[in-house]
Scaffold this active site. Sequence first.
Site, PDB file in Angstrom:
ATOM      1  N   LYS A   1       1.389   4.143  -2.799  1.00 36.33           N
ATOM      2  CA  LYS A   1       0.757   5.492  -2.516  1.00 36.33           C
ATOM      3  C   LYS A   1       1.570   6.417  -2.708  1.00 36.33           C
ATOM      4  O   LYS A   1       1.694   7.391  -3.012  1.00 36.33           O
ATOM      5  CB  LYS A   1       0.052   5.693  -0.931  1.00 36.33           C
ATOM      6  CG  LYS A   1      -1.769   4.826  -0.800  1.00 36.33           C
ATOM      7  CD  LYS A   1      -2.833   5.454  -2.018  1.00 36.33           C
ATOM      8  CE  LYS A   1      -3.699   5.633  -0.480  1.00 36.33           C
ATOM      9  NZ  LYS A   1      -4.893   5.359  -2.907  1.00 36.33           N
TER      10      LYS A   1
ATOM     11  N   TYR B   1       0.976  -1.670   0.224  1.00 33.18           N
ATOM     12  CA  TYR B   1      -0.037  -0.145   0.049  1.00 33.18           C
ATOM     13  C   TYR B   1       1.196   1.029   0.443  1.00 33.18           C
ATOM     14  O   TYR B   1       0.841   2.064  -0.632  1.00 33.18           O
ATOM     15  CB  TYR B   1      -0.873  -0.074   1.546  1.00 33.18           C
ATOM     16  CG  TYR B   1      -1.721   0.651   1.081  1.00 33.18           C
ATOM     17  CD1 TYR B   1      -3.506   1.270   1.125  1.00 33.18           C
ATOM     18  CD2 TYR B   1      -1.929   2.126   2.690  1.00 33.18           C
ATOM     19  CE1 TYR B   1      -3.836   2.292   1.166  1.00 33.18           C
ATOM     20  CE2 TYR B   1      -2.567   2.869   2.322  1.00 33.18           C
ATOM     21  CZ  TYR B   1      -3.669   2.998   2.285  1.00 33.18           C
ATOM     22  OH  TYR B   1      -4.372   4.221   1.884  1.00 33.18           O
TER      23      TYR B   1
HETATM   24  P1  NAP Z   1     -13.437   1.918   1.127  1.00 28.67           P
HETATM   25  O1  NAP Z   1     -14.847   2.782   2.335  1.00 28.67           O
HETATM   26  O2  NAP Z   1     -12.681   1.014   1.843  1.00 28.67           O
HETATM   27  O3  NAP Z   1     -14.078   2.742  -0.199  1.00 28.67           O
HETATM   28  C1  NAP Z   1     -13.322   1.709  -1.287  1.00 28.67           C
HETATM   29  C2  NAP Z   1     -13.926   2.896  -2.119  1.00 28.67           C
HETATM   30  O4  NAP Z   1     -12.776   1.660  -2.892  1.00 28.67           O
HETATM   31  C3  NAP Z   1     -15.224   1.272  -2.713  1.00 28.67           C
HETATM   32  O5  NAP Z   1     -16.305   2.546  -3.526  1.00 28.67           O
HETATM   33  C4  NAP Z   1     -14.875   0.259  -3.764  1.00 28.67           C
HETATM   34  O6  NAP Z   1     -15.782  -0.104  -3.949  1.00 28.67           O
HETATM   35  C5  NAP Z   1     -13.889   1.335  -4.252  1.00 28.67           C
HETATM   36  N1  NAP Z   1     -12.673  -0.001  -4.881  1.00 28.67           N
HETATM   37  C6  NAP Z   1     -12.599  -0.792  -4.438  1.00 28.67           C
HETATM   38  N2  NAP Z   1     -11.663  -1.540  -5.921  1.00 28.67           N
HETATM   39  C7  NAP Z   1     -12.034  -0.942  -6.994  1.00 28.67           C
HETATM   40  C8  NAP Z   1     -11.794  -1.776  -7.850  1.00 28.67           C
HETATM   41  N3  NAP Z   1     -10.891  -1.988  -7.911  1.00 28.67           N
HETATM   42  N4  NAP Z   1     -12.320  -0.707  -8.991  1.00 28.67           N
HETATM   43  C9  NAP Z   1     -12.793   0.359  -8.545  1.00 28.67           C
HETATM   44  N5  NAP Z   1     -13.738   0.563  -7.349  1.00 28.67           N
HETATM   45  C10 NAP Z   1     -13.200  -0.283  -5.836  1.00 28.67           C
HETATM   46  O7  NAP Z   1     -12.372   3.209   1.310  1.00 28.67           O
HETATM   47  P2  NAP Z   1     -12.017   4.610   2.084  1.00 28.67           P
HETATM   48  O8  NAP Z   1     -11.687   4.395   3.198  1.00 28.67           O
HETATM   49  O9  NAP Z   1     -13.095   5.125   1.495  1.00 28.67           O
HETATM   50  O10 NAP Z   1     -10.508   5.280   0.946  1.00 28.67           O
HETATM   51  C11 NAP Z   1     -10.541   6.052  -0.193  1.00 28.67           C
HETATM   52  C12 NAP Z   1      -9.430   5.992  -0.420  1.00 28.67           C
HETATM   53  O11 NAP Z   1      -8.298   6.498   0.130  1.00 28.67           O
HETATM   54  C13 NAP Z   1      -8.214   4.759  -0.679  1.00 28.67           C
HETATM   55  O12 NAP Z   1      -7.787   5.255  -1.927  1.00 28.67           O
HETATM   56  C14 NAP Z   1      -7.542   5.038   0.600  1.00 28.67           C
HETATM   57  O13 NAP Z   1      -6.586   4.043   0.002  1.00 28.67           O
HETATM   58  C15 NAP Z   1      -7.373   5.982   0.939  1.00 28.67           C
HETATM   59  N6  NAP Z   1      -7.312   6.436   2.167  1.00 28.67           N
HETATM   60  C16 NAP Z   1      -7.695   6.335   3.074  1.00 28.67           C
HETATM   61  C17 NAP Z   1      -7.677   6.848   4.161  1.00 28.67           C
HETATM   62  C18 NAP Z   1      -8.590   6.303   5.766  1.00 28.67           C
HETATM   63  O14 NAP Z   1      -8.067   6.165   6.803  1.00 28.67           O
HETATM   64  N7  NAP Z   1      -9.751   5.406   5.065  1.00 28.67           N
HETATM   65  C19 NAP Z   1      -6.826   6.725   4.652  1.00 28.67           C
HETATM   66  C20 NAP Z   1      -5.349   7.277   3.975  1.00 28.67           C
HETATM   67  C21 NAP Z   1      -5.869   7.113   2.718  1.00 28.67           C
HETATM   68  P3  NAP Z   1     -16.664  -0.687  -3.638  1.00 28.67           P
HETATM   69  O15 NAP Z   1     -17.929  -0.692  -2.792  1.00 28.67           O
HETATM   70  O16 NAP Z   1     -17.580  -1.209  -5.022  1.00 28.67           O
HETATM   71  O17 NAP Z   1     -16.343  -1.977  -3.320  1.00 28.67           O
END
Ligand code: NAP
Length: 250
Positions: free
Chosen positions: A162, A158
């Site tokens: 990133k 990851y």
């Molecule tokens: P999340 O709640 O797990 O949601 C992930 C989203 O990505 C969902 O809409 C999922 O769709 C979609 N997705 C996963 N695999 C995919 C694929 N192969 N093709 C198209 N769509 C896909 O994640 P989140 O926490 O909101 O994170 C969003 C972004 O922020 C990510 O890039 C993550 O790395 C980044 N981020 C998050 C955090 C954190 O603390 N949460 C921190 C730093 C960065 P489905 O519903 O269809 O599975």
Amino acid sequence: MSVSIDLSGKVALVTGASRGIGRMIALRFAQAGAAVAVLATSEDRARPVVDEITQAGGKALALGADVADAAQATAAVERTVKELGALHVVVNNAGITKDGLFVRMSEEDFMRVVDVNLKGTFNVCKAASRGLLKTAGARIINVTSIVGLTGNAGQANYAAAKAGLVGFTKSLAREFGGRGVTVNAIAPGFITTDMTSDLPEAVKQSSLAAIPLARFGTAEDIADAALFLASERAGYITGHTLVVDGGMSL
Ligand code: NAP
């Protein structure tokens, strides 16, 4: 006199918009007047967010695609332009984790995380860039992570993906700047979503203790940063990684 952000007349594509951070970015953009293509792994998963937007009087389109697949990513971009009439803002937010200590990390788990988080962004940008480069004031926003800046035990895959996004963002910013297209990244810290909900309580507590603002981030915190970067108000910012982490990575 008040100053507000207005995206009316703009079309935005948000990947990973069925839930969490991407959902909130889609809702914020729609509240600001943009038509939004809501992309998730299937149309069915994207539909509730589309319904939320349309019920509030906005315009949205449900898209299903695995962003790691170039043909699916291209088809999704093409449908956005065909059905919403244009494309001004792309938010590459779709992301996954497959955590594990490096000595136990399989090649498959390494590559899948790179394929979705990094190559997925390449695929969507590749499909959208020809049109974006002809669109005045177009924007690309890539969602990275503070882990891409600091590294993290158990997240070599990851963090690599990133960190790759940071260099990718800067490179596109240099290439696209001459056409007035800005390319920026947002690096969230610990945000309360499905991605973090299953972490062990001890990890949550030690993360919380490391956050100077003494709370976890919310999807709204990230969506507000995305809204700013998508707006005309951020027109002179490019190649930047905006850290939104409550001070966690200081
Ligand atoms: P999340 O709640 O797990 O949601 C992930 C989203 O990505 C969902 O809409 C999922 O769709 C979609 N997705 C996963 N695999 C995919 C694929 N192969 N093709 C198209 N769509 C896909 O994640 P989140 O926490 O909101 O994170 C969003 C972004 O922020 C990510 O890039 C993550 O790395 C980044 N981020 C998050 C955090 C954190 O603390 N949460 C921190 C730093 C960065 P489905 O519903 O269809 O599975």
